[in-house]
Write a protein that holds these residues in place. Structure first.
Motif, short mmCIF file in Angstrom:
data_model
loop_
_atom_site.label_atom_id
_atom_site.label_comp_id
_atom_site.label_asym_id
_atom_site.label_seq_id
_atom_site.Cartn_x
_atom_site.Cartn_y
_atom_site.Cartn_z
N GLU A 4 61.70 -54.74 -82.62
CA GLU A 4 62.25 -54.22 -81.37
C GLU A 4 61.44 -54.74 -80.18
OE1 GLU A 4 64.89 -52.55 -78.93
OE2 GLU A 4 65.12 -52.63 -81.12
N THR A 5 60.14 -54.85 -80.36
CA THR A 5 59.28 -55.41 -79.31
C THR A 5 59.73 -56.82 -78.94
OG1 THR A 5 57.39 -54.09 -80.01
CG2 THR A 5 56.90 -56.07 -78.74
N ALA A 6 60.02 -57.63 -79.95
CA ALA A 6 60.46 -59.01 -79.70
C ALA A 6 61.81 -59.03 -78.99
CB ALA A 6 60.54 -59.79 -81.00
N LEU A 7 62.73 -58.19 -79.42
CA LEU A 7 64.05 -58.14 -78.79
C LEU A 7 63.94 -57.76 -77.33
CD1 LEU A 7 66.03 -56.44 -81.68
CD2 LEU A 7 66.21 -58.84 -80.95
N GLN A 8 63.11 -56.77 -77.03
CA GLN A 8 62.91 -56.37 -75.64
C GLN A 8 62.24 -57.49 -74.84
OE1 GLN A 8 60.62 -52.75 -75.66
NE2 GLN A 8 62.25 -51.57 -76.65
N ALA A 9 61.27 -58.15 -75.45
CA ALA A 9 60.57 -59.24 -74.76
C ALA A 9 61.50 -60.40 -74.47
CB ALA A 9 59.38 -59.70 -75.61
N ILE A 10 62.36 -60.75 -75.40
CA ILE A 10 63.32 -61.83 -75.20
C ILE A 10 64.29 -61.46 -74.07
CG2 ILE A 10 65.31 -63.01 -76.22
CD1 ILE A 10 63.71 -63.02 -78.88
N GLU A 11 64.75 -60.23 -74.06
CA GLU A 11 65.65 -59.78 -73.00
C GLU A 11 64.94 -59.83 -71.64
OE1 GLU A 11 68.53 -56.04 -71.76
OE2 GLU A 11 67.13 -55.79 -73.42
N HIS A 12 63.70 -59.37 -71.60
CA HIS A 12 62.92 -59.41 -70.36
C HIS A 12 62.78 -60.85 -69.87
CE1 HIS A 12 59.15 -59.44 -67.99
NE2 HIS A 12 59.61 -58.29 -67.54
#
Length: 99
Positions: free
Chosen positions: A76-84
């Motif tokens: 989830e951290t990676a998904l949020q980071a990619i979106e950011h």
């Protein structure tokens, strides 16, 4: 504050994008996808070293496919980071079109 990829290298960010695009993300498949993107050979050790770093930093989860092969999935951290990162890049691109 949401997760970001600003502390990752460009190569590590590229790994995250490749993992997000592959149906089954395993080391050599990730390496092949990176080589296709870069248009040149990528050192296997570099791929695995960066995969380990991304697991340690909480961007990837590693699980065993068999005794010799691991799969990698985005957290989830990676998904949020990619979106950011996507939003950050889009804002800059939009400002260039307007300006």
């Amino acid at each position: 504050m949401s997760a970001t990829v600003k502390h990752l290298s460009a190569f590590q960010r590229d790994i995250l994008y490749v993992v997000s695009d592959l149906e089954t993300s395993y080391g050599l498949g990730i390496k092949d996808a990176l080589e296709e993107y870069y248009g040149e050979e990528v050192n296997t050790g570099r791929v695995y070293q960066n995969l380990s770093t991304l697991v340690e930093k909480g961007y990837l989860e590693k699980s065993a496919i068999d005794k010799r092969t691991n799969s990698y999935t985005l957290t989830e951290t990676a998904l949020q980071a990619i979106e950011h990162r996507h939003n950050w890049q889009q804002t800059r691109a939009d400002s260039q079109l307007v300006g």
